[in-house]
Design a protein around this motif. Sequence first.
Motif, PDB file in Angstrom:
ATOM      1  N   VAL A  23       0.829  -1.202   0.000  1.00  0.00           N
ATOM      2  CA  VAL A  23       0.000   0.000   0.000  1.00  0.00           C
ATOM      3  C   VAL A  23       0.868   1.258   0.000  1.00  0.00           C
ATOM      4  O   VAL A  23       0.451   2.313  -0.495  1.00  0.00           O
ATOM      5  N   SER A  24       2.082   1.160   0.492  1.00  0.00           N
ATOM      6  CA  SER A  24       2.961   2.327   0.551  1.00  0.00           C
ATOM      7  C   SER A  24       3.411   2.809  -0.836  1.00  0.00           C
ATOM      8  O   SER A  24       3.873   3.943  -0.965  1.00  0.00           O
ATOM      9  N   GLY A  76       1.412   3.207  -3.447  1.00  0.00           N
ATOM     10  CA  GLY A  76       0.358   4.001  -4.064  1.00  0.00           C
ATOM     11  C   GLY A  76       0.269   3.760  -5.557  1.00  0.00           C
ATOM     12  O   GLY A  76       0.325   2.629  -6.035  1.00  0.00           O
ATOM     13  N   SER A  77       0.174   4.841  -6.313  1.00  0.00           N
ATOM     14  CA  SER A  77      -0.009   4.728  -7.764  1.00  0.00           C
ATOM     15  C   SER A  77       1.248   4.219  -8.485  1.00  0.00           C
ATOM     16  O   SER A  77       1.183   3.895  -9.663  1.00  0.00           O
TER      17      SER A  77
END
Length: 169
Positions: free
Chosen positions: A39-40, A42-43
């Motif tokens: 999740v760290s 991101g995009s």
Amino acid sequence: MTVTVVVGNPKPASRTLTAASLVAKGLRQDSEPTVIDLVSFGSGLLSWGDPAVAAAVQAVAASELVVFASPTFKATYTGLLKLFLEQFDGGTGLADVVAVPVMLGAGPVHALAPDLLLKPVLVELGATAALPGLYLSDRTFQEDGVIERYTDRWRSVAQALGTRTTDHA
């Protein structure tokens, strides 16, 4: 031995991360695992060539033991984990990596998901996935003894498989 935990939970510092870290530490008590909380990124997971994602891919590929963990989401592993796994070359991206699929869920209905859904992808990427997948209750895994029983049973196998060989014939 290099041990890594890859967590595909869309919530940072999740129960999935805690469970996967306990599994990794139980299988290799002599090694502190590197944690990659997807999740760290991101995009960065959505495009090819993101430097942080590329570094994580390299770290995983260089590991001897990797615990791949995800909550059960829509009866399978998360899209976050899928996006990360798509960064590896098919057949060779996880060569020489012993992979342990771990999934968490609210009830036993998806207990086969680690072996039926996550393990085949890891094998397709070249990983050795000789240990059975582990499905855990997301509410009771810290006190129900399942992780301890699993790691006690499979520790010696993980250690024997974890001897990385660099000489490929």
